[in-house]
Design an enzyme around this catalytic site. Structure first.
Site, mmCIF file in Angstrom:
data_model
loop_
_atom_site.group_PDB
_atom_site.id
_atom_site.type_symbol
_atom_site.label_atom_id
_atom_site.label_comp_id
_atom_site.label_asym_id
_atom_site.label_seq_id
_atom_site.Cartn_x
_atom_site.Cartn_y
_atom_site.Cartn_z
ATOM 1 N N CYS A 290 9.148 54.145 14.912
ATOM 2 C CA CYS A 290 10.326 53.615 14.214
ATOM 3 C C CYS A 290 10.410 52.100 14.466
ATOM 4 O O CYS A 290 9.976 51.597 15.500
ATOM 5 C CB CYS A 290 11.575 54.308 14.743
ATOM 6 S SG CYS A 290 13.081 53.825 13.869
ATOM 7 N N ASP B 202 12.952 50.576 15.155
ATOM 8 C CA ASP B 202 14.025 50.386 16.126
ATOM 9 C C ASP B 202 13.585 49.428 17.256
ATOM 10 O O ASP B 202 12.496 49.584 17.821
ATOM 11 C CB ASP B 202 14.373 51.765 16.716
ATOM 12 C CG ASP B 202 15.660 51.734 17.516
ATOM 13 O OD1 ASP B 202 16.608 52.423 17.108
ATOM 14 O OD2 ASP B 202 15.711 51.033 18.547
ATOM 15 N N ARG C 119 14.355 49.235 20.188
ATOM 16 C CA ARG C 119 14.193 49.826 21.527
ATOM 17 C C ARG C 119 12.860 50.549 21.688
ATOM 18 O O ARG C 119 12.495 50.959 22.787
ATOM 19 C CB ARG C 119 15.347 50.806 21.796
ATOM 20 C CG ARG C 119 16.713 50.136 21.749
ATOM 21 C CD ARG C 119 17.827 51.147 21.604
ATOM 22 N NE ARG C 119 17.759 51.834 20.316
ATOM 23 C CZ ARG C 119 18.598 52.813 19.950
ATOM 24 N NH1 ARG C 119 19.553 53.195 20.765
ATOM 25 N NH2 ARG C 119 18.472 53.378 18.762
ATOM 26 N N HIS D 219 12.304 59.074 18.163
ATOM 27 C CA HIS D 219 13.022 58.648 19.374
ATOM 28 C C HIS D 219 14.477 59.095 19.339
ATOM 29 O O HIS D 219 15.014 59.440 18.285
ATOM 30 C CB HIS D 219 12.930 57.127 19.535
ATOM 31 C CG HIS D 219 13.683 56.363 18.491
ATOM 32 N ND1 HIS D 219 14.955 55.875 18.695
ATOM 33 C CD2 HIS D 219 13.361 56.024 17.223
ATOM 34 C CE1 HIS D 219 15.360 55.253 17.604
ATOM 35 N NE2 HIS D 219 14.414 55.335 16.688
ATOM 36 N N CYS E 26 18.022 57.897 16.845
ATOM 37 C CA CYS E 26 17.371 57.189 15.731
ATOM 38 C C CYS E 26 18.388 56.971 14.604
ATOM 39 O O CYS E 26 18.943 57.930 14.061
ATOM 40 C CB CYS E 26 16.177 57.997 15.214
ATOM 41 S SG CYS E 26 15.341 57.202 13.834
HETATM 42 ZN ZN LIG Z 1 14.678 55.155 14.636
#
Ligand SMILES: [Zn+2]
Length: 217
Positions: free
Chosen positions: A40, A42, A44, A101, A104
């Protein structure tokens, strides 16, 4: 330029680059990554940190909710598909990891339906293929708390993307003759732990045994 970005670049040149200087020079005209990591976008999720990978180790594709377009999709996402094609056919990666994750945002947005996405035209369109999974979550976990539903959604989403990968002949041929293996992971950001889908047990299980279990073994 924001000071923080400049400081990061300075640190890379002074420390990280120096640490891998010889490797960077060797990699200047070639790369032989062993793994394609589909994760992803993302902030993080940091694949190189997660795998403690050196430069050149992994080929990375990231998008919202670690998606792989189905071969049956109306519109191809050629950005992702060309990356997969290149990693498999040219770089000959041995493993493809699809890594979801915890918490999400893409999965959560799909799960909450179109609310909150009314002004995100492209995102709404992009997340449409996940609608079927939302129905599955509601059917399997209707009475579960939201946290459990979200986790199930993240897991089902990983399995769905693995299914999509297997729709392509160039991937299937390599799985069949052992040149390629697929892995489905879910990374828990808060604990740093990763679970992988076990095809035999048909569930996600920790990859690394916890300290407690290790002592018992
Ligand atoms: Zn995500």
């Amino acid at each position: 330029m924001r000071e923080r970005i400049k400081r990061g670049l300075e640190s890379f040149q002074r420390h990280t680059y120096k640490e891998f200087e010889t490797l960077y020079q060797e990699l200047e005209t070639q790369q032989h990554p062993h793994t394609l990591f589909i994760g992803c976008s993302d902030s993080r999720v940091s694949p190189e940190r997660l795998l403690n990978a050196a430069p050149g180790d992994i080929f990375v594709l990231r998008n919202i909710a670690n998606s792989v377009p189905s071969i049956h999709a109306d519109v191809y996402d050629t950005t992702t598909l060309s990356g997969i094609e290149y990693a498999v056919l040219v770089l000959n990666v041995k493993t493809i990891i699809v890594c979801g994750h915890s918490n999400c945002g893409g999965c959560a947005a799909a799960l909450s339906g179109k609310q909150g996405l009314s002004e995100l035209h492209y995102t709404q369109h992009y997340l449409q293929p996940l609608e079927g999974l939302c129905e599955e979550v509601e059917a399997c976990a209707a009475d579960e708390p939201y946290k459990e539903k979200a986790k199930l959604m993240e897991e089902l989403n990983v399995l769905e993307q693995l299914k999509h990968l297997k729709e392509y002949d160039f991937i299937n041929e390599r799985i069949a003759d052992g040149r390629l293996e697929l892995e489905g992971w879910r990374y828990d950001i808060g604990s740093g732990k990763v679970e992988r889908y076990d095809n035999t047990d048909e569930q996600f299980q920790p990859i690394i045994a916890s300290e407690k279990n290790r002592k018992v073994q």
